[in-house]
Write a protein that holds these residues in place. Structure first.
Motif, PDB file in Angstrom:
ATOM      1  N   ARG A  31       0.847  -1.209   0.000  1.00 25.79           N
ATOM      2  CA  ARG A  31       0.000   0.000   0.000  1.00 25.79           C
ATOM      3  C   ARG A  31       0.875   1.248   0.000  1.00 25.79           C
ATOM      4  O   ARG A  31       0.576   2.231  -0.651  1.00 25.79           O
ATOM      5  CB  ARG A  31      -0.919   0.008   1.220  1.00 25.79           C
ATOM      6  N   ALA A  35       1.048   4.026  -2.951  1.00 24.78           N
ATOM      7  CA  ALA A  35       0.752   5.443  -2.699  1.00 24.78           C
ATOM      8  C   ALA A  35       1.895   6.328  -3.192  1.00 24.78           C
ATOM      9  O   ALA A  35       1.781   7.556  -3.203  1.00 24.78           O
ATOM     10  CB  ALA A  35       0.509   5.659  -1.212  1.00 24.78           C
ATOM     11  N   LEU A  42       0.843   5.001   7.039  1.00 25.61           N
ATOM     12  CA  LEU A  42      -0.562   4.704   6.759  1.00 25.61           C
ATOM     13  C   LEU A  42      -1.363   4.928   8.036  1.00 25.61           C
ATOM     14  O   LEU A  42      -0.831   4.800   9.143  1.00 25.61           O
ATOM     15  CB  LEU A  42      -0.712   3.246   6.316  1.00 25.61           C
ATOM     16  N   GLN A 108     -14.402   7.442   6.067  1.00 21.68           N
ATOM     17  CA  GLN A 108     -13.221   7.349   5.189  1.00 21.68           C
ATOM     18  C   GLN A 108     -11.974   7.926   5.855  1.00 21.68           C
ATOM     19  O   GLN A 108     -11.160   8.588   5.221  1.00 21.68           O
ATOM     20  CB  GLN A 108     -13.496   8.037   3.850  1.00 21.68           C
ATOM     21  N   CYS A 110      -9.477   6.258   7.406  1.00 16.83           N
ATOM     22  CA  CYS A 110      -8.254   5.443   7.530  1.00 16.83           C
ATOM     23  C   CYS A 110      -7.997   4.625   6.268  1.00 16.83           C
ATOM     24  O   CYS A 110      -8.866   4.483   5.405  1.00 16.83           O
ATOM     25  CB  CYS A 110      -8.325   4.536   8.760  1.00 16.83           C
ATOM     26  N   ASP A 111      -6.772   4.086   6.202  1.00 13.15           N
ATOM     27  CA  ASP A 111      -6.342   3.319   5.024  1.00 13.15           C
ATOM     28  C   ASP A 111      -6.486   1.815   5.226  1.00 13.15           C
ATOM     29  O   ASP A 111      -6.660   1.067   4.262  1.00 13.15           O
ATOM     30  CB  ASP A 111      -4.864   3.618   4.730  1.00 13.15           C
ATOM     31  N   VAL A 137     -11.116   4.401   3.386  1.00 12.25           N
ATOM     32  CA  VAL A 137     -11.161   5.078   2.086  1.00 12.25           C
ATOM     33  C   VAL A 137     -11.491   4.018   1.024  1.00 12.25           C
ATOM     34  O   VAL A 137     -11.174   2.840   1.216  1.00 12.25           O
ATOM     35  CB  VAL A 137      -9.802   5.729   1.734  1.00 12.25           C
ATOM     36  N   GLY A 140      -9.360   0.971   0.339  1.00 11.00           N
ATOM     37  CA  GLY A 140      -8.690   0.655   1.607  1.00 11.00           C
ATOM     38  C   GLY A 140      -8.738  -0.842   1.900  1.00 11.00           C
ATOM     39  O   GLY A 140      -9.517  -1.585   1.286  1.00 11.00           O
TER      40      GLY A 140
END
Ligand SMILES: C[S@@+](CC[C@H](N)C(=O)[O-])C[C@H]1O[C@@H](n2cnc3c(N)ncnc32)[C@H](O)[C@@H]1O
Length: 257
Positions: A31, A35, A42, A108, A110-111, A137, A140
């Motif tokens: 992740r 990104a 994160l 939305q 947190c990842d 999100v 996520g």
């Protein structure tokens, strides 16, 4: 307990958590890379994170972790554990539960959500998963670890508790009655349906603790190389459909639509 037995138990404990930790680490790394910001932490939420063993490990990788748990005692232990691990600035505990997750995290907000050993005990697993989806999100990740129904039947039968094994096989929650400490267990199909209905896609599934729970710690200690061999074997069978079906736990990594 003799030193040999203690060391066998230590091996077993490390082997029990290895498959999940390796998958979670790989997910967090992927992740971060996706990104395009290798150094950016994160935002990780550990729902029902308890005393924070996993939260502290995740924070040690450089992420921000919020533990939401209804137990004040667990949160107090989390605080000391974070201090011992030198990650006080990256781990926070909030008193709450699945029903108040949205207030603690925000829509939305947190990842990644971790939900390990929790769906077995909440009042409504479907609602807990919907709450997890709402705080993530889009795109996520959710990491879910649950007790598997079939393993309860196998474990009771191998221990000679055949009545309990039959009761667990017949019970819709996969429990063997009032003496069973786990209120609910899941089949893979059941969990995948719950995840899809809550807004998650493409779960990556692993069977966890296929053999380790059936071996005594003493075997790991007396047989040279046994602990390393068992760890490797558990990693190999984790994604093998024939063995996944008898694993003590199921670990699913799913993506929020
Ligand atoms: C078996 S422990 C798992 C702890 C930790 N996640 C782990 O894997 O070691 C279950 C945790 O769920 C928490 N819990 C119980 N009911 C909950 C709820 N409704 N929502 C969120 N967490 C809950 C408990 O306080 C406890 O810390």
């Amino acid at each position: 307990m003799l030193e040999g037995q203690r060391s066998g138990e230590r091996h077993r404990s490390a082997i029990r958590s290895a498959v999940v930790w390796e998958a979670l680490q790989a997910l967090l790394h992927a992740r971060r890379v996706a990104a395009g910001s290798a150094g950016e932490p994160l935002r990780v939420v550990d729902l029902g994170g308890g005393t924070g063993g996993l939260a502290v490990q995740v924070a040690s990788l450089g992420h921000q972790v919020l533990v939401v748990d209804p137990s004040p005692d667990a949160l107090a232990s989390l605080e000391s554990r974070a201090a011992e691990g030198g990650v006080t600035a990256s781990v926070r505990g909030v008193l709450g539960d699945a029903s108040t997750l949205g207030d603690a995290v925000g829509e939305q907000g947190c990842d990644v959500v971790i939900c390990h050993g929790v769906l077995e005990v909440v009042d409504a697993p479907a609602e807990a998963l919907r709450a997890a989806a709402a705080v993530l999100v889009p795109g996520g990740s959710l990491s879910v670890l649950v007790a598997q129904r079939s393993a309860a039947v196998l474990g009771r039968a191998l221990a000679g508790h055949l009545g309990d094994a039959r009761a667990a096989l017949a019970d819709p929650d996969g429990t063997w009655g009032s003496t069973d400490p786990t209120p609910r267990r899941f089949s893979r199909d059941q969990l995948e349906t719950l995840l899809f209905d809550a807004g998650f896609d493409r779960p990556d599934v692993r069977g966890v603790r296929v053999f380790v729970d059936h071996l005594s710690g003493a075997v790991l200690d007396t047989e040279p190389g046994a602990a390393a061999a068992l760890r490797a074997l558990e990693a190999e069978v984790a994604t093998h459909p024939d063995f996944m079906a008898i694993a003590t736990q199921l670990h699913l990594l799913a993506t929020r639509r």
